[in-house]
Design a protein around this motif. Structure first.
Motif, mmCIF file in Angstrom:
data_model
loop_
_atom_site.group_PDB
_atom_site.id
_atom_site.type_symbol
_atom_site.label_atom_id
_atom_site.label_comp_id
_atom_site.label_asym_id
_atom_site.label_seq_id
_atom_site.Cartn_x
_atom_site.Cartn_y
_atom_site.Cartn_z
ATOM 1 N N LEU A 215 0.845 -1.234 -0.062
ATOM 2 C CA LEU A 215 -0.094 0.073 -0.158
ATOM 3 C C LEU A 215 0.835 1.218 -0.188
ATOM 4 O O LEU A 215 1.865 1.450 0.458
ATOM 5 C CB LEU A 215 -0.920 0.041 1.096
ATOM 6 C CG LEU A 215 -1.784 -1.097 1.642
ATOM 7 C CD1 LEU A 215 -2.811 -0.761 2.755
ATOM 8 C CD2 LEU A 215 -2.735 -1.023 0.438
ATOM 9 N N CYS A 223 5.219 8.944 4.466
ATOM 10 C CA CYS A 223 4.096 8.689 5.269
ATOM 11 C C CYS A 223 4.411 7.196 6.177
ATOM 12 O O CYS A 223 3.675 7.047 7.191
ATOM 13 C CB CYS A 223 2.789 8.461 4.703
ATOM 14 S SG CYS A 223 2.546 6.936 3.588
ATOM 15 N N GLY A 224 5.231 6.331 5.373
ATOM 16 C CA GLY A 224 5.452 5.266 6.116
ATOM 17 C C GLY A 224 4.352 4.084 5.777
ATOM 18 O O GLY A 224 4.907 2.966 6.679
ATOM 19 N N VAL A 225 3.464 4.304 5.073
ATOM 20 C CA VAL A 225 2.553 2.990 5.213
ATOM 21 C C VAL A 225 3.236 2.112 4.371
ATOM 22 O O VAL A 225 2.858 0.912 4.387
ATOM 23 C CB VAL A 225 1.222 3.713 4.350
ATOM 24 C CG1 VAL A 225 1.367 4.001 3.115
ATOM 25 C CG2 VAL A 225 0.146 2.610 4.724
ATOM 26 N N ARG A 227 6.030 0.640 4.716
ATOM 27 C CA ARG A 227 6.919 -0.025 5.315
ATOM 28 C C ARG A 227 7.100 -1.612 5.450
ATOM 29 O O ARG A 227 5.941 -2.044 5.535
ATOM 30 C CB ARG A 227 7.165 0.325 6.992
ATOM 31 C CG ARG A 227 6.089 -0.094 7.623
ATOM 32 C CD ARG A 227 6.325 1.030 9.073
ATOM 33 N NE ARG A 227 5.097 0.918 10.146
ATOM 34 C CZ ARG A 227 4.051 1.353 10.062
ATOM 35 N NH1 ARG A 227 3.513 2.210 9.172
ATOM 36 N NH2 ARG A 227 2.978 1.038 11.259
ATOM 37 N N PHE A 236 11.226 1.695 3.563
ATOM 38 C CA PHE A 236 9.970 1.890 2.889
ATOM 39 C C PHE A 236 9.964 1.676 1.355
ATOM 40 O O PHE A 236 10.922 1.990 0.736
ATOM 41 C CB PHE A 236 9.959 3.420 2.742
ATOM 42 C CG PHE A 236 9.577 4.152 4.314
ATOM 43 C CD1 PHE A 236 9.400 3.374 5.413
ATOM 44 C CD2 PHE A 236 9.652 5.640 4.271
ATOM 45 C CE1 PHE A 236 9.328 4.053 6.661
ATOM 46 C CE2 PHE A 236 9.506 6.147 5.960
ATOM 47 C CZ PHE A 236 9.204 5.418 6.960
ATOM 48 N N ARG A 257 0.148 -6.557 6.231
ATOM 49 C CA ARG A 257 -0.030 -4.970 6.044
ATOM 50 C C ARG A 257 -0.900 -4.824 4.693
ATOM 51 O O ARG A 257 -1.430 -3.836 4.622
ATOM 52 C CB ARG A 257 1.217 -4.179 5.963
ATOM 53 C CG ARG A 257 2.082 -4.190 7.343
ATOM 54 C CD ARG A 257 2.908 -3.168 7.569
ATOM 55 N NE ARG A 257 2.669 -1.729 7.000
ATOM 56 C CZ ARG A 257 2.044 -0.981 7.675
ATOM 57 N NH1 ARG A 257 1.539 -1.290 8.973
ATOM 58 N NH2 ARG A 257 1.532 0.280 7.412
#
Ligand SMILES: Cc1cc2nc3c(=O)[nH]c(=O)nc-3n(C[C@H](O)[C@H](O)[C@H](O)COP(=O)(O)OP(=O)(O)OC[C@H]3O[C@@H](n4cnc5c(N)ncnc54)[C@H](O)[C@@H]3O)c2cc1C
Ligand code: FES
Lengths: 290, 483
Positions: A215, A223-225, A227, A236, A257
């Protein structure tokens, strides 16, 4: 105009090819990179692997499957119309080196996405074998294009309707049985396929790169989503990847995730479907609020 | 400054009660995203401005990082000359509608106001906001006449407050200004970070449009370093300003951070603000409401995240390892958060995030006590052994600070950076590379809107001198010329 759609066609059931006008992106594109598209003004930012580009024509190509609200919106767009935003190229380019014999494996959208990799590895002087994995024979595509830049194409189908029966691991066995020495491998496709492929190359000790498709929100490291854990370190995918060592990726975390927004994704899809079908008026929300 | 017309004595001025800005009711606003403070009325504004004692030393002006001419603008407000007041402020601060809302005035102009201790400082922020809103809402924002083209080209990277300032200043000098922004909307933190209820996005849009109307070429979704190389910019432009902010999220490196339901504050706020996640599924980017959201940290960013979570309908808790007095957030934000029913777990530090089936179900924390002062002069929090306890929650937002995003910088190996990765500049905000300036959070680390704008102003002056072959501001040469 940047973002204008030139081609948007289904190539095999549920795999679509999208060609966009995007000269700035085409000019800078390198194998392994991706772009992000916002389909319309209310849309999300969705990443897609750059699967081809033409600097002179100023166009880029991606392949996508209709899997959620964003790709459903994409399928509805016609040539001449435009996506709201297209940004890129993003991500680190794939390291292209001369290894000897390189295996590039693709599944679903990856059959399209491995083309620039195969081409670059070929140009770098490698012997390139492409392995195309599909559920069944009629969803294999992009063979002709790939044949221009590879030394051999091996088709693997789950139902055995063509080529080797099974998955990448069965294709690997065929190669090993005939004594083919693979020096490097790279896989692009759905997460499950990439994980299984990395597992398949491990016993042979073949260095394996996978292009993760996590994602993403911004795609610029903000944003780090995206990771992921690689060899115990947080990375990242958008800026440190998307390429990672397939033998070092913590796959459980990638899967968990990816499922992070399953419920919402379904809801968004249903909501949009209803709206397209006319069941929800455009200003349903504002009416509710009154 | 000319003599005031109202003829009030100092005593009469001090007797005027400090204006109270009307606010949206706490109960109501805890479930909407509309702005909290509603703004002063013209009568209130005129009355409030009369509280200014016109101190000779102007402590308020010294307290303002960009030196807004405060007593002068207050005088204009007192006379009902709101538009003139707005224009006067804009001579030093191009975004008064923004800073009037988000500046920590209690630590700056208002905190230095002579009236501060005994009566409460003059409400400079509220008045700044009032005149800027008045000008905008009455559509009397004037586009300045086009200056003579200088034939020079300037590239601004990043459209946050520092980039906007550089672009705004240099377009007035007749240069061709192009601003590159990675995201699909301009404004930097003003659009992706600070929520709607604190800074309506319409205001940022209006400011960006104002620049566009003056001729700034705003290139959205262009990631410099990826979409365009720095070298290309250096070839094509006479000067380049880097204002890319401090957008790299920091994680805590505790167990469970990979779980679903754990967000960086950047992700959480970007989903909410830029992607309009609070309007999901009307907008496609989801921001699922938590049943209970724990926000780790105590700064403005943490307050913003906690208040967003509250508005999405769930319980919301701030978990901060130091004591209340040490909360880095503005007093006003803490106060607003408390009013909205946000719980504060102070002197508390997370130890691990607890998950089930890949999702957050709780957080183990430990209580802290304050020990000796540390490097920052604040008393260091130390864990109290055996005080561990669990908080049940389904979302955790990590808001413990941000770092420099290396995306662009790593493409410039010759650029001097410090050991934390921020760009080194001289007092004119010049980097060690010819033609390249930098400022804002990418130089200072996460700071404030007004400091970012101040840096932009300094850089713009230096760029202007460079482009016109004048000596650099602050150099001996320049001072000789000036005298
Ligand atoms: C949630 C939150 C709340 C805050 N609240 C307050 C407050 O109340 N008061 C206050 O004074 N300050 C506040 N701050 C701090 C303040 O917003 C920042 O200090 C300020 O915005 C910094 O401005 P800047 O111009 O340096 O960078 P930013 O505002 O960060 O803007 C940088 C821009 O550059 C873009 N960019 C980055 N890399 C590239 C690239 N390679 N190419 C092109 N573009 C790029 C980014 O997308 C971004 O838009 C807050 C910050 C946050 C995150
Ligand atoms: S997508 Fe936001 S950091 Fe990678």
């Amino acid at each position: 105009m940047t973002g204008k759609i030139l081609v948007n066609e289904q190539v095999v059931p549920n795999v679509h090819r999208l060609v966009l006008d995007a000269p700035m992106i085409a000019r800078r594109a390198q194998p392994g990179q991706f772009i992000m598209i916002i389909p319309d003004a209310e849309g999300e930012r969705v990443p897609f692997t750059l699967s081809d580009w033409d600097i002179e024509a100023g166009t880029i190509t991606i392949y996508y499957q209709e899997a959620g609200v964003s790709t459903m919106k994409l399928t509805a767009l016609k040539p001449g119309e435009s996506v709201h935003v297209v940004v890129g190229p993003l991500g680190r380019p794939t390291k292209i080196e001369k290894h000897g014999t390189v295996l590039v494996g693709g599944g679903c959208y990856g059959l399209g996405a491995i083309y620039p990799l195969a081409k670059a590895f070929k140009e770098a002087g490698n012997k390139v074998i492409a392995m195309l994995e599909a559920r069944t024979t009629y969803i294999v595509y992009n063979e002709e294009r790939l044949s221009e830049v590879t030394d051999e194409i091996i088709v693997v189908t789950a139902d055995g309707s063509r080529g080797v029966r099974g998955h990448i691991k069965d294709g690997m066995k065929v190669l090993s049985d005939r004594g083919e020495k693979i020096d490097h491998s790279h896989f692009v496709g759905c997460t499950f396929m990439m994980m299984l492929s990395a597992e398949a190359t491990k016993p042979y000790g073949i260095p394996t790169i996978v292009s993760l498709n996590t994602l993403m929100v911004d795609g610029t490291g903000m944003c780090g989503v995206c990771r992921v854990l690689v060899d115990g370190n947080t990375k990242f995918a958008c800026v440190d990847g998307p390429d990672f060592d397939g033998h070092m990726v913590n796959w459980d975390m990638v899967f968990a995730r990816k499922r992070g927004y399953e419920g919402e994704e379904n809801l968004a899809y249903q909501f949009h479907k209803c709206r397209v079908d006319g069941a929800i008026s455009q200003n349903a929300k504002s009416q509710e609020a009154v | 400054m000319s003599k005031r017309r109202d003829g009030l004595t100092a005593k009469e001025r001090m007797a005027i009660p400090r204006a109270k800005m009307p606010e949206q009711d706490a109960q109501a606003r805890a479930s909407n995203f509309e702005e909290v403070p509603l703004g002063l009325t013209p009568e209130q504004a005129m009355e409030e401005s009369k509280r200014c004692l016109e101190c000779r030393k102007q402590p308020c002006v010294h307290g303002c990082p960009v030196g807004v001419q405060i007593p002068e603008f207050l005088d204009l407000v007192g006379q009902g000359k709101f538009v003139e007041a707005a224009r006067l402020i804009k001579e030093t601060n191009i975004l008064p509608a923004v800073t009037g809302r988000v500046c920590p005035q209690e630590d700056q102009c208002e905190g230095d106001c002579t009236l501060f201790k005994k009566y409460g400082g003059v409400s400079i922020g509220a008045l700044e906001r009032f005149v800027a809103d008045y000008e905008r809402n009455n559509s009397i924002v004037e586009i300045p006449p086009k200056p003579k083209p200088s034939g020079k080209k300037v590239a601004v990277i990043g459209s946050g407050p520092s980039g906007l300032t550089v672009a705004g200043d240099l377009i007035l000098e007749g240069h061709e200004v192009t601003m590159f922004e990675a995201l699909h909307e301009a404004g930097g933190v003003l659009v992706y970070g600070i929520p709607e209820f604190r800074l309506p996005k319409e205001i940022v849009k209006a400011e960006v449009n104002y620049l566009a109307k003056q001729g700034v070429d705003i290139q959205l979704h262009k990631v410099v370093g990826m979409s365009i190389a720095m070298n290309e910019l250096l070839e094509e432009y006479d000067s380049v300003y880097i204002g890319v902010g401090a957008g790299l999220p920091t994680f805590m490196r505790i167990k469970g951070e990979e779980l679903n339901g754990v967000f960086s504050a950047n992700e959480y706020l970007t989903r909410a603000n830029l992607m309009k996640g609070y309007l999901f599924p009307e907008y496609d980017s989801p921001l699922p409401p938590g049943k209970h959201t724990c926000v780790i940290g105590g700064g403005n960013v943490a307050m913003d995240a906690a208040r967003v979570a509250r508005r999405l309908g769930g319980e919301s808790t701030i978990v901060y390892r130091r004591a209340r007095e040490q909360l880095p957030a503005r007093g006003e934000e803490v106060h607003h958060a408390e009013e909205e029913g946000i719980d504060f777990q102070l002197l508390t530090n997370p130890v691990r995030i607890i998950g089930q089936d890949g999702k957050v179900v709780g957080m183990e924390c430990i209580r802290m006590e304050l020990g000796e002062p540390d490097d920052s002069g604040r008393r260091r929090p130390i864990p109290i052994e055996g005080s561990n306890f669990e908080i049940e929650c389904d979302q955790v937002v990590i808001s413990i600070g941000a770092g420099p995003n290396p995306l662009l910088i790593q493409t410039m190996p010759d650029l001097e950076i410090n050991r934390w990765g921020y760009i080194e500049v001289d007092k004119n905000n010049r980097t060690n590379i010819e033609k390249v300036w930098a400022g804002g959070d990418i130089v200072t680390g996460a700071a404030t809107v007004i400091l970012a704008m101040g840096a932009g102003r300094i850089a713009a002056r230096s760029i202007q001198a460079y482009l016109t072959g004048q000596p650099q501001p602050g150099t001996e040469e320049q001072q000789e010329e000036a005298s």
